[in-house]
Design an enzyme around this catalytic site. Structure first.
Site, PDB file in Angstrom:
ATOM      1  N   ASP A   1      65.117 -34.061 -59.813  1.00 43.93           N
ATOM      2  CA  ASP A   1      64.011 -34.275 -60.749  1.00 43.93           C
ATOM      3  C   ASP A   1      64.202 -35.616 -61.448  1.00 43.93           C
ATOM      4  O   ASP A   1      63.813 -35.811 -62.586  1.00 43.93           O
ATOM      5  CB  ASP A   1      63.961 -33.117 -61.764  1.00 43.93           C
ATOM      6  CG  ASP A   1      62.671 -33.094 -62.568  1.00 43.93           C
ATOM      7  OD1 ASP A   1      61.666 -33.674 -62.114  1.00 43.93           O
ATOM      8  OD2 ASP A   1      62.672 -32.499 -63.669  1.00 43.93           O
TER       9      ASP A   1
ATOM     10  N   ASP B   1      57.132 -35.588 -59.503  1.00 42.91           N
ATOM     11  CA  ASP B   1      57.656 -34.867 -60.679  1.00 42.91           C
ATOM     12  C   ASP B   1      56.886 -33.569 -60.873  1.00 42.91           C
ATOM     13  O   ASP B   1      55.869 -33.537 -61.528  1.00 42.91           O
ATOM     14  CB  ASP B   1      57.541 -35.782 -61.896  1.00 42.91           C
ATOM     15  CG  ASP B   1      58.110 -35.184 -63.161  1.00 42.91           C
ATOM     16  OD1 ASP B   1      58.810 -34.156 -63.081  1.00 42.91           O
ATOM     17  OD2 ASP B   1      57.852 -35.734 -64.241  1.00 42.91           O
TER      18      ASP B   1
ATOM     19  N   GLU C   1      58.721 -26.985 -67.852  1.00 47.70           N
ATOM     20  CA  GLU C   1      59.608 -28.128 -68.106  1.00 47.70           C
ATOM     21  C   GLU C   1      58.894 -29.221 -68.873  1.00 47.70           C
ATOM     22  O   GLU C   1      59.450 -29.817 -69.796  1.00 47.70           O
ATOM     23  CB  GLU C   1      60.159 -28.698 -66.786  1.00 47.70           C
ATOM     24  CG  GLU C   1      61.372 -29.616 -66.974  1.00 47.70           C
ATOM     25  CD  GLU C   1      61.039 -31.047 -67.368  1.00 47.70           C
ATOM     26  OE1 GLU C   1      61.930 -31.739 -67.892  1.00 47.70           O
ATOM     27  OE2 GLU C   1      59.891 -31.488 -67.164  1.00 47.70           O
TER      28      GLU C   1
ATOM     29  N   ASP D   1      55.571 -26.806 -62.851  1.00 53.30           N
ATOM     30  CA  ASP D   1      54.476 -27.286 -63.699  1.00 53.30           C
ATOM     31  C   ASP D   1      54.413 -28.808 -63.625  1.00 53.30           C
ATOM     32  O   ASP D   1      55.373 -29.468 -63.214  1.00 53.30           O
ATOM     33  CB  ASP D   1      54.660 -26.838 -65.157  1.00 53.30           C
ATOM     34  CG  ASP D   1      55.905 -27.419 -65.828  1.00 53.30           C
ATOM     35  OD1 ASP D   1      56.951 -27.532 -65.157  1.00 53.30           O
ATOM     36  OD2 ASP D   1      55.827 -27.779 -67.020  1.00 53.30           O
TER      37      ASP D   1
ATOM     38  N   HIS E   1      61.060 -27.605 -61.319  1.00 50.07           N
ATOM     39  CA  HIS E   1      59.902 -27.081 -62.069  1.00 50.07           C
ATOM     40  C   HIS E   1      58.610 -27.214 -61.281  1.00 50.07           C
ATOM     41  O   HIS E   1      58.407 -28.186 -60.574  1.00 50.07           O
ATOM     42  CB  HIS E   1      59.787 -27.678 -63.470  1.00 50.07           C
ATOM     43  CG  HIS E   1      59.594 -29.168 -63.564  1.00 50.07           C
ATOM     44  ND1 HIS E   1      58.351 -29.741 -63.701  1.00 50.07           N
ATOM     45  CD2 HIS E   1      60.475 -30.197 -63.575  1.00 50.07           C
ATOM     46  CE1 HIS E   1      58.476 -31.051 -63.803  1.00 50.07           C
ATOM     47  NE2 HIS E   1      59.756 -31.357 -63.721  1.00 50.07           N
TER      48      HIS E   1
HETATM   49  N1  BES Z   1      61.648 -35.300 -64.355  1.00 50.51           N
HETATM   50  C1  BES Z   1      61.433 -35.759 -65.676  1.00 50.51           C
HETATM   51  C2  BES Z   1      62.649 -36.428 -66.283  1.00 50.51           C
HETATM   52  C3  BES Z   1      63.195 -37.645 -65.566  1.00 50.51           C
HETATM   53  C4  BES Z   1      62.415 -38.441 -64.740  1.00 50.51           C
HETATM   54  C5  BES Z   1      64.520 -37.951 -65.737  1.00 50.51           C
HETATM   55  C6  BES Z   1      62.961 -39.529 -64.091  1.00 50.51           C
HETATM   56  C7  BES Z   1      65.063 -39.049 -65.118  1.00 50.51           C
HETATM   57  C8  BES Z   1      64.282 -39.835 -64.284  1.00 50.51           C
HETATM   58  C9  BES Z   1      61.007 -34.571 -66.536  1.00 50.51           C
HETATM   59  O1  BES Z   1      60.006 -33.806 -65.913  1.00 50.51           O
HETATM   60  C10 BES Z   1      60.415 -35.084 -67.817  1.00 50.51           C
HETATM   61  O2  BES Z   1      59.355 -35.663 -67.760  1.00 50.51           O
HETATM   62  N2  BES Z   1      61.086 -34.864 -68.954  1.00 50.51           N
HETATM   63  C11 BES Z   1      60.524 -35.206 -70.228  1.00 50.51           C
HETATM   64  C12 BES Z   1      61.134 -34.390 -71.316  1.00 50.51           C
HETATM   65  C13 BES Z   1      60.514 -33.021 -71.512  1.00 50.51           C
HETATM   66  C14 BES Z   1      61.123 -32.323 -72.702  1.00 50.51           C
HETATM   67  C15 BES Z   1      59.005 -33.082 -71.637  1.00 50.51           C
HETATM   68  C16 BES Z   1      60.788 -36.651 -70.556  1.00 50.51           C
HETATM   69  O3  BES Z   1      61.784 -37.240 -70.128  1.00 50.51           O
HETATM   70  O4  BES Z   1      59.935 -37.209 -71.276  1.00 50.51           O
HETATM   71 MN    MN Z   2      60.449 -33.416 -63.961  1.00 49.71          MN
HETATM   72 MN    MN Z   3      58.081 -34.903 -66.165  1.00 53.04          MN
END
Ligand code: BES
Ligand code: MN
Ligand code: MN
Length: 462
Positions: free
Chosen positions: A185, A125, A158, A88, A86
């Protein structure tokens, strides 16, 4: 593929500078004030994929931000890797706590990153990790080391729930057809302890509103005689955990997968120091569900957390008032088999049922998604494991993460393929926090490791 290291040494400065340029654009998807920047970032990503040797690159319009699609098909009989990432980023707030501006990337050394890390929102990220794939592609196409077909799908929503991607994927199944989905990610344990993420938690995100009297009231004239929505809301929230920090919503744990003793023992082999953990966060003690270790609490167990709470007077000085309304944002991290819509429903029913008659409660679901567990007995995991072993000199450890990438479960449902999560970030990289950074070493190690994944995946597919 000995020359991958030489290629990186030769092009290292350019790789870093290109990432820095990408990080300068504030592609914050949550805030419409940045919509031009998000769209500009999409263009930059498109150009970078063209330069990296993709034959066809398109900006695919959606109801929201565009998805960048790129491909290089060298032979339809060879396997196809679909790379997802992603472009963003999270909002940079609170900006005051950054030691350098979030969209003016600088390289600084840290204890964990003696070779320097790039400090900027999105460094880890996911711009930095996504761009590793673009540079690995450049290496493979320009040196004749691309062993299979590649497709890229880079989205811009994302961090706000991937709504447009959930719209796009079912409409483009043929275009996106693949043998494996590759994502960077997530993170790994440490630079000298490589690990492959084998699990992601699901998510249910809700907002609650508690209303008492129809207007704000003088707390002397009315205090004690009518419900104070803030008092009530905090009490309701406190009741969602019992004295063992179990979640009290009836049915919440019904489908939670219990790991066998063997699986737990396997997990416990991952190196972890509770003292270092506490020290890094400057806390006297940890906190969580009785009967589980810290590493279990943050990966294989579901949780419920208030992410924000507000209401009443929060300005300068004092104001004696009983607010009419109080609010909170609440997230639940879920584990495999917990269906996020069902959990959202359980929450709603329970939260409404525990409200006293003196208030009314409104629960508004936001977004959510399913958790995911990747198999470790398939060729994708084997190929990834061999790739890390090659470049780190050590076999990586499988490790479940507490974070969520809800769209991964949808990929499996729609495209019928498994995902492999090759993350090169560290927990200390401060993603979503002030001073997010990504180690230069990690960035280059990712670029070095990825081509080996392609090589071994293609070999093992034969
Ligand atoms: N890259 C992250 C998720 C992540 C980070 C998974 C480190 C495992 C280890 C992703 O960009 C993220 O922040 N996901 C959100 C959920 C989304 C629906 C906003 C989260 O996990 O809060
Ligand atoms: Mn991410
Ligand atoms: Mn994230």
């Amino acid at each position: 593929m000995k020359n991958v290291q030489d290629y990186i040494v030769q092009h290292k400065d350019r790789f870093i500078n290109e990432l820095i340029d990408l990080l300068k654009i504030p592609s914050v998807s949550a805030d419409p004030a940045f919509s031009k920047d998000v769209l500009n970032t999409a263009d930059v990503v498109k150009n970078s994929l063209e330069k990296a040797g993709c034959d066809k690159v398109e900006i695919c319009e959606t109801p929201g931000y565009p998805i960048i699609y790129g491909e290089k098909i060298i032979d339809p009989n060879l396997p196809t890797v679909l790379v997802y990432g992603h472009y963003d980023v999270q909002p940079a707030d609170p900006i005051d706590l950054w030691t350098s501006p979030p969209f003016e990337p600088v390289i600084k050394k840290t204890d964990i990153h003696p070779e320097g890390a790039i400090f900027a929102r999105g460094a880890c990220d996911d711009k930095g990790q996504m761009y590793m794939h673009v540079k690995a592609m450049e290496y493979m196409t320009s040196t004749g080391n691309l062993p299979c077909n590649v497709k890229f799908m880079i989205e811009g929503e994302e961090e706000v729930g991937s709504e447009s991607l959930a719209w796009f994927v079912p409409r483009n199944k043929e275009k996106l057809a693949n043998d494996v989905i590759l994502i960077s990610d997530t993170g790994m344990i440490a630079n000298d302890i490589p690990s492959i993420t084998t699990g992601l938690r699901g998510l249910s995100y809700v907002e609650v509103e508690v209303t008492g009297p129809n207007r704000d009231l003088h707390s002397g004239l009315y205090g004690g005689a009518v419900a104070n929505p803030i008092n009530i809301l905090t009490k309701m929230i406190a009741s969602l955990h019992d004295e063992n920090n179990h979640i009290t919503i009836p049915g919440f744990y019904d489908n939670v997968e219990e790991l066998s003793r063997e699986e737990r023992a396997e997990m416990a082999k991952a190196p972890f120091s509770l003292d270092k953990y506490k020290d890094a966060l400057k806390i006297e003690d940890v906190h969580g569900e009785a009967g589980y270790t810290t590493n279990q609490r943050n990966s294989i167990r579901p949780t419920l957390d208030v992410n924000g709470i507000w209401g009443g007077y929060t300005g300068e000085g004092a104001k004696t008032v009983i607010a009419s309304k109080a609010y909170a944002k609440i997230s639940m991290r879920l584990v495999p088999n917990q269906e996020w819509r069902a959990i959202t429903e359980l929450f709603k029913n329970h939260f409404e049922s525990i409200a006293p008659k003196s208030v009314t409660v409104k629960v508004t679901p936001h977004h959510g998604g399913q958790g995911y567990v990747t198999p470790i007995d398939n060729i994708a995991y084997k190929a990834a494991s061999k790739a890390y072993t090659e470049t780190f000199g050590k076999t990586p450890i499988p490790q479940r993460s507490g974070g969520s990438i809800p769209i991964v479960a949808l990929f499996e449902q729609e495209l019928k393929s498994k995902t492999i999560l090759m993350g090169f970030g560290l927990d200390s990289d401060a993603i979503h926090s002030p001073n997010e950074h990504f180690g230069i070493w990690n960035y280059l190690k990712g670029i070095e490791t990825i081509p080996y994944f392609y090589k071994y995946f293609t070999e093992l597919s034969k």
